[in-house]
Design a protein around this motif. Structure first.
Motif, PDB file in Angstrom:
ATOM      1  N   UNK A   9       0.852  -1.186   0.000  1.00 19.15           N
ATOM      2  CA  UNK A   9       0.000   0.000   0.000  1.00 19.15           C
ATOM      3  C   UNK A   9       0.884   1.231   0.000  1.00 19.15           C
ATOM      4  N   UNK A  10       0.610   2.164  -0.905  1.00 22.28           N
ATOM      5  CA  UNK A  10       1.361   3.414  -0.948  1.00 22.28           C
ATOM      6  C   UNK A  10       0.379   4.575  -0.934  1.00 22.28           C
ATOM      7  N   UNK A  11       0.642   5.545  -0.079  1.00 26.43           N
ATOM      8  CA  UNK A  11      -0.146   6.776  -0.033  1.00 26.43           C
ATOM      9  C   UNK A  11       0.712   7.909  -0.577  1.00 26.43           C
ATOM     10  N   UNK A  12       0.218   8.563  -1.623  1.00 23.11           N
ATOM     11  CA  UNK A  12       0.932   9.689  -2.215  1.00 23.11           C
ATOM     12  C   UNK A  12       1.679   9.287  -3.466  1.00 23.11           C
ATOM     13  N   UNK A  13       1.103   9.600  -4.643  1.00 20.32           N
ATOM     14  CA  UNK A  13       1.788   9.272  -5.904  1.00 20.32           C
ATOM     15  C   UNK A  13       1.975  10.495  -6.789  1.00 20.32           C
ATOM     16  N   UNK A  14       1.569  11.677  -6.295  1.00 22.99           N
ATOM     17  CA  UNK A  14       1.764  12.898  -7.076  1.00 22.99           C
ATOM     18  C   UNK A  14       1.156  12.794  -8.458  1.00 22.99           C
ATOM     19  N   UNK A  15       1.964  13.102  -9.474  1.00 23.96           N
ATOM     20  CA  UNK A  15       1.507  13.007 -10.857  1.00 23.96           C
ATOM     21  C   UNK A  15       1.872  11.662 -11.484  1.00 23.96           C
ATOM     22  N   UNK A  16       2.084  10.680 -10.651  1.00 19.61           N
ATOM     23  CA  UNK A  16       2.459   9.331 -11.094  1.00 19.61           C
ATOM     24  C   UNK A  16       3.841   9.299 -11.733  1.00 19.61           C
ATOM     25  N   UNK A  17       4.699  10.262 -11.355  1.00 19.33           N
ATOM     26  CA  UNK A  17       6.041  10.319 -11.939  1.00 19.33           C
ATOM     27  C   UNK A  17       7.137  10.350 -10.889  1.00 19.33           C
ATOM     28  N   UNK A  18       6.772  10.324  -9.613  1.00 22.11           N
ATOM     29  CA  UNK A  18       7.773  10.464  -8.565  1.00 22.11           C
ATOM     30  C   UNK A  18       8.000   9.201  -7.762  1.00 22.11           C
ATOM     31  N   UNK A  19       8.372   9.387  -6.496  1.00 17.02           N
ATOM     32  CA  UNK A  19       8.783   8.274  -5.641  1.00 17.02           C
ATOM     33  C   UNK A  19       7.677   7.259  -5.409  1.00 17.02           C
ATOM     34  N   UNK A  20       6.480   7.736  -5.071  1.00 16.79           N
ATOM     35  CA  UNK A  20       5.376   6.815  -4.794  1.00 16.79           C
ATOM     36  C   UNK A  20       5.036   5.944  -5.980  1.00 16.79           C
ATOM     37  N   UNK A  21       4.986   6.549  -7.161  1.00 12.73           N
ATOM     38  CA  UNK A  21       4.665   5.795  -8.373  1.00 12.73           C
ATOM     39  C   UNK A  21       5.782   4.818  -8.720  1.00 12.73           C
ATOM     40  N   UNK A  33       0.805  -7.291  -5.102  1.00  9.82           N
ATOM     41  CA  UNK A  33      -0.375  -6.548  -5.509  1.00  9.82           C
ATOM     42  C   UNK A  33      -0.230  -5.150  -4.922  1.00  9.82           C
ATOM     43  N   UNK A  34      -0.781  -4.146  -5.592  1.00  8.54           N
ATOM     44  CA  UNK A  34      -0.529  -2.766  -5.192  1.00  8.54           C
ATOM     45  C   UNK A  34      -1.846  -2.014  -4.987  1.00  8.54           C
ATOM     46  N   UNK A  35      -1.967  -1.370  -3.827  1.00  3.74           N
ATOM     47  CA  UNK A  35      -3.104  -0.489  -3.544  1.00  3.74           C
ATOM     48  C   UNK A  35      -2.585   0.939  -3.503  1.00  3.74           C
ATOM     49  N   UNK A  36      -3.186   1.809  -4.285  1.00  2.00           N
ATOM     50  CA  UNK A  36      -2.721   3.188  -4.455  1.00  2.00           C
ATOM     51  C   UNK A  36      -3.707   4.151  -3.795  1.00  2.00           C
ATOM     52  N   UNK A  37      -3.194   4.971  -2.871  1.00  2.00           N
ATOM     53  CA  UNK A  37      -4.027   5.967  -2.195  1.00  2.00           C
ATOM     54  C   UNK A  37      -3.505   7.357  -2.537  1.00  2.00           C
ATOM     55  N   UNK A  38      -4.386   8.217  -3.029  1.00  5.45           N
ATOM     56  CA  UNK A  38      -3.997   9.593  -3.341  1.00  5.45           C
ATOM     57  C   UNK A  38      -5.255  10.417  -3.582  1.00  5.45           C
ATOM     58  N   UNK A  39      -5.051  11.712  -3.771  1.00  6.36           N
ATOM     59  CA  UNK A  39      -6.184  12.608  -4.011  1.00  6.36           C
ATOM     60  C   UNK A  39      -6.444  12.867  -5.489  1.00  6.36           C
TER      61      UNK A  39
END
Length: 251
Positions: A9-21, A33-39
């Motif tokens: 699980x990762x919270x915070x992916x920005x524009x899908x181009x940084x550390x989280x992504x 398996x990956x769960x993505x949390x962001x706004x």
């Protein structure tokens, strides 16, 4: 009974181009398996679709804010979609941040509150939900640790500067939280780590800000590789804190 599939699980992916992504892509390639949390719904959906097209399993969870209630709600939805009968949460990354770069007398009370809410209170809520999930995992020879919780920190996590008064108090708080959790839950087989990212991360936004000037920074993919290293550490020598910086960084 077949082995449970590991969940990240990762919270915070920005524009899908940084550390989280980058971390989401790396963990997916390693069989998670990956769960993505962001706004940001568009970025969430794009990253989720990218991972699935690459043969991985991913699900987006768009939340209106990083409040405790919204984060808890996201974990409830994740538990429903990735049930304990088939999945086990093995790694979680809190990659959320709210940065304020202003002289102290220009910082507003609302900016201070937002820094504390996002960098500390949201980190607390995410950690609580992740640790409760980790504690459901059994310890055995195949799984000598229940899970790994990682915080993405910054230079401001350990050092205040002229323009970082509001930012540093939030990052100092998240670092203190991670240290407290590492000491409390290590005996339970839960590994908590804090990564100081000491330099500019080479994302689209950073490249855009630098314009024609040469940019020396950290590759998101290299940071993700370091996070995987933390997850794979043997329990007799766990890292609580590591710091990452480019070779050219003046420190």
């Amino acid at each position: 009974m077949s082995a449970l599939r590991p969940l990240f699980i990762v919270a915070g992916i920005g524009r899908a181009a940084g550390t989280g992504a980058a971390a989401a892509r790396r963990f997916s390639k390693e069989g998670y398996s990956v769960a993505l949390i962001a706004r940001g719904e568009d970025s969430l959906n794009a990253l989720s679709d990218e991972i699935k097209k690459g043969g991985g399993e991913a699900a987006p969870y768009c939340i209106p804010s990083y409040s405790a209630d919204d984060i808890t709600s996201a974990f409830t939805s994740i538990s429903a979609q990735f049930p304990n009968s088939h999945y086990a949460l093995r790694a979680a990354l809190f990659n959320v941040g709210y940065a304020v770069w202003k002289p102290f007398l220009e910082v507003t009370a609302s900016e201070v509150q937002e820094s504390l809410s996002t960098n500390v209170a949201a980190a607390f809520a995410f950690s609580r939900s992740a640790i409760l999930k980790f504690k459901e995992n059994k310890l055995d020879a195949e799984n000598p640790k229940r899970g790994t919780l990682i915080f993405t920190g910054a230079t401001a996590s350990t050092r205040g500067n002229k323009m970082t008064s509001a930012f540093s108090i939030g990052k100092f708080g998240a670092r203190a939280l991670s240290q407290s959790l590492a000491k409390e839950f290590g005996k339970d087989g839960i590994h908590v780590a804090h990564a100081i990212i000491d330099g500019q991360i080479m994302t689209g936004a950073a490249l855009e800000r630098s314009r024609d000037q040469p940019l020396s920074g950290l590759s998101p993919e290299s940071i993700a590789q370091a996070y995987m290293y933390l997850v794979n550490q043997e329990k007799s020598a766990w890292t609580w804190e590591l710091d990452l910086r480019p070779a050219q960084e003046q420190w």
